[in-house]
Design an enzyme around this catalytic site. Structure first.
Site, mmCIF file in Angstrom:
data_model
loop_
_atom_site.group_PDB
_atom_site.id
_atom_site.type_symbol
_atom_site.label_atom_id
_atom_site.label_comp_id
_atom_site.label_asym_id
_atom_site.label_seq_id
_atom_site.Cartn_x
_atom_site.Cartn_y
_atom_site.Cartn_z
ATOM 1 N N ASP A 112 1.764 -0.953 11.883
ATOM 2 C CA ASP A 112 0.456 -1.412 11.401
ATOM 3 C C ASP A 112 0.162 -2.857 11.801
ATOM 4 O OD1 ASP A 112 -0.019 1.048 10.287
ATOM 5 O OD2 ASP A 112 0.769 0.483 8.319
ATOM 6 N N LYS B 126 -4.996 6.109 14.627
ATOM 7 C CA LYS B 126 -5.045 5.398 13.347
ATOM 8 C C LYS B 126 -6.514 5.339 12.882
ATOM 9 C CE LYS B 126 -0.671 4.564 12.781
ATOM 10 N NZ LYS B 126 0.057 5.240 11.698
ATOM 11 N N SER C 278 7.053 9.371 11.838
ATOM 12 C CA SER C 278 5.940 9.134 10.915
ATOM 13 C C SER C 278 6.418 9.277 9.480
ATOM 14 C CB SER C 278 4.813 10.149 11.190
ATOM 15 O OG SER C 278 3.953 10.218 10.068
ATOM 16 N N GLY D 159 -5.118 8.109 5.383
ATOM 17 C CA GLY D 159 -4.188 9.074 5.988
ATOM 18 C C GLY D 159 -3.003 9.328 5.078
ATOM 19 N N SER E 265 11.559 5.591 10.389
ATOM 20 C CA SER E 265 10.298 5.051 9.855
ATOM 21 C C SER E 265 10.564 4.564 8.429
ATOM 22 C CB SER E 265 9.209 6.123 9.846
ATOM 23 O OG SER E 265 9.532 7.127 8.904
ATOM 24 N N GLN F 158 4.532 9.197 6.961
ATOM 25 C CA GLN F 158 3.589 10.057 6.225
ATOM 26 C C GLN F 158 4.024 11.511 6.346
ATOM 27 O OE1 GLN F 158 -0.354 9.183 7.666
ATOM 28 N NE2 GLN F 158 -0.374 7.148 6.724
ATOM 29 N N LYS G 15 0.838 -1.209 0.000
ATOM 30 C CA LYS G 15 0.000 0.000 0.000
ATOM 31 C C LYS G 15 0.872 1.258 0.000
ATOM 32 C CE LYS G 15 -2.878 0.936 3.649
ATOM 33 N NZ LYS G 15 -2.688 2.323 4.107
ATOM 34 N N SER G 16 1.867 1.292 0.890
ATOM 35 C CA SER G 16 2.710 2.500 0.982
ATOM 36 C C SER G 16 3.435 2.752 -0.337
ATOM 37 C CB SER G 16 3.760 2.323 2.082
ATOM 38 O OG SER G 16 3.147 2.274 3.334
HETATM 39 C C1 S3P Z 1 2.364 4.864 6.199
HETATM 40 C C2 S3P Z 1 2.936 5.213 7.380
HETATM 41 C C3 S3P Z 1 2.407 4.825 8.696
HETATM 42 C C4 S3P Z 1 1.432 3.671 8.577
HETATM 43 C C5 S3P Z 1 0.458 3.851 7.471
HETATM 44 C C6 S3P Z 1 1.184 3.993 6.140
HETATM 45 C C7 S3P Z 1 2.958 5.360 4.940
HETATM 46 O O1 S3P Z 1 1.712 5.926 9.239
HETATM 47 O O2 S3P Z 1 0.755 3.498 9.799
HETATM 48 O O3 S3P Z 1 -0.429 2.761 7.387
HETATM 49 O O4 S3P Z 1 2.615 4.839 3.851
HETATM 50 O O5 S3P Z 1 3.773 6.284 5.015
HETATM 51 P P1 S3P Z 1 2.522 7.059 10.068
HETATM 52 O O6 S3P Z 1 3.516 7.597 9.147
HETATM 53 O O7 S3P Z 1 1.496 8.096 10.413
HETATM 54 O O8 S3P Z 1 3.060 6.352 11.260
#
Ligand code: S3P
Length: 451
Positions: free
Chosen positions: A337, A364, A188, A115, A214, A190, A40-41
């Site tokens: 996750d 979340k 994070s 998110g 991260s 994100q 997904k990411s």
């Molecule tokens: C993600 C980062 C994580 C994760 C989310 C996907 C990403 O969130 O929990 O499902 O794709 O960068 P955070 O960056 O808010 O921890």
């Protein structure tokens, strides 16, 4: 009535098809192979970064889940052209608009439940010389956005949000940014990625430091597309673009966060051997493997290779005798996750497991500390909620019950595995939500259940 969101016949089932109740029976024997869908990411990033690159990219094994469709729908509103070819795997063909080719959206952008879409796109939009408004569903509108608004404002963007500029919908008038030196208050990916996206279009470099590492998919992809980015100790140093990113065609590795359900199912099942194929094993994502091994899990990696700048392997998991451990600190971002499914593994381990430093889980898709404890407890698990963690005491058996996903895809899949291990039948309410990250989860579970 929820609105239907579809691209080339692939529908965002979560929004389109209404509520689903799923009945889960005990799985007698868990044996076979499964290939989880694309990460997904990485799928979000492949779409977003290629949308501002020069040229056309073919992204194979793109995840056709609700969240990634939300990203694509937003990109379409910004004038990006793409085609999605349904099938297993799904292929995305996307034509980059170049560094300055996005156009002002005529309507409000809808990030749905995602998110990642909202935060990454906020970074991109903060750098565009036009006005955009981005919103999402009720869950996303309750999640913290101040963490992206504050540094993007420091870079020179104008951003307003509800709740004293902390919540979506966000109104963004971007452009004319300058780089910053910024220590992120939370680990994070994100937030880091939002600032890196903005940092592509600034005057001067952007320097970022995280409290703990991260996932680094954005950094890897930016490097592969020709951006200038250095890692200097804990600091990431990004130079603004002097020429557009090069389009990047790639095979998206399978999602380790989706593989996680089968890996844990195997280690807690008394008659199991499962091979999960083509799984991304980026070190920023493999906390689950380390934790399961530390608990005594029989986990083996085969066929290790590189794909699209990311390490990939097949992972074998077998019935194991697990023992409780303590999980905290830098390990947490590496399995952020996977905490609900780790909690389930801990329920069937000998002794006590503590999980600390997971305050982020409260913001979340649901308050995952609360909902995980509450729902697995209904099945006979012994879990205790702490302000920033949980304590889990092992039990011999779980017992089927009526449970609820609380609108959270990761909890729905955790409860499905719990139901498959439990004695008796389990009924999962609001089970449609798995579409967010694993649209064929129920079909894959069905294949295992038929033994
Ligand atoms: C993600 C980062 C994580 C994760 C989310 C996907 C990403 O969130 O929990 O499902 O794709 O960068 P955070 O960056 O808010 O921890």
């Amino acid at each position: 009535m929820p609105k239907k969101v579809g691209i080339n016949g692939i529908s965002n089932g979560f929004q389109a098809e209404g509520k689903l109740e799923k009945r889960i029976r005990t799985i007698f024997k868990l044996q076979g192979e499964v290939t989880p869908p694309g990460d997904k990411s990485i799928s979000h990033r492949a779409a977003i970064l290629n949308s501002i690159a020069q040229g056309k990219a073919v992204v194979r094994n793109f995840l056709p889940g609700g969240d990634c469709l939300s990203t694509l729908n937003c990109l379409r509103e910004l004038g990006v052209e793409f085609k999605l070819f349904p099938g297993t795997p799904t292929t995305l063909e996307i034509t980059g608009t170049g560094s300055r080719g996005l156009s002002e959206p005529e309507n409000v952008l809808d990030a749905g439940n995602s998110g990642t879409s909202m935060r990454l796109l906020s970074g991109l939009l903060a750098a565009q010389p036009f006005l955009s408004i981005i919103t999402g569903d009720a869950s996303l509108r309750s999640r913290p956005m101040g963490r992206v608004i504050k540094p993007l404002r420091e870079m020179g963007a104008q951003i307003l949000g509800r709740g004293g500029d902390t919540l979506a919908p966000l109104v963004i008038r971007g452009g004319n940014l300058h780089g910053i030196k910024y220590s992120l208050p939370v680990a994070s990916a994100q937030l880091k990625s939002a600032l890196l996206l903005a940092g592509l279009f600034t005057k001067g470099p952007t320097l970022l430091k995280e409290p703990a590492p991260s996932r680094d998919h954005t950094e890897r992809m930016l490097l592969a597309m020709g951006a200038k980015l250095d890692m200097d100790g804990p600091w990431i140093n990004l130079s603004p673009l002097t020429s557009p990113l090069k389009a990047l065609s790639m095979d998206v590795p399978g999602d380790i966060s989706s593989a996680a359900y089968w890996l844990v199912a195997a280690v807690i099942h008394p008659r199991a051997r499962v091979k999960v194929k083509n799984v991304g094993i980026n070190p920023g994502r493999t906390g689950l493997l380390d934790v399961l091994k530390a608990m005594g899990g029989r986990i083996f990696l085969e066929n290790q290779r590189q794909e699209g700048g990311e390490p990939v392997a097949d992972i074998i998991a077998e019935s194991s005798e697990l023992t409780g451990i303590n999980i905290k600190g830098d390990m947490i971002p590496r399995l952020i996750d996977e905490v609900p499914i780790v909690a389930l593994a801990a329920c069937l381990a000998r002794g006590t497991t503590t999980i600390e430093d997971i305050g982020e889980l409260r913001v979340k898709e649901s308050d995952r500390i609360k909902t995980t404890v509450q729902e697995i407890s209904k099945l006979g698990g012994r879990l205790e909620e702490l302000p920033q963690g949980m304590v889990i005491r092992g039990v011999n058996k779980l017992k089927g019950a009526s449970v609820d996903s609380n609108g959270d895809h990761r909890l729905a899949m955790t409860l499905a595995i719990a139901g498959g291990i439990a004695d008796g039948e389990t009924l999962i309410h609001n089970a449609e939500v798995v579409d967010i990250s694993y649209p064929i989860f129920w079909q894959d579970l069905e294949r295992f259940s038929s033994f």
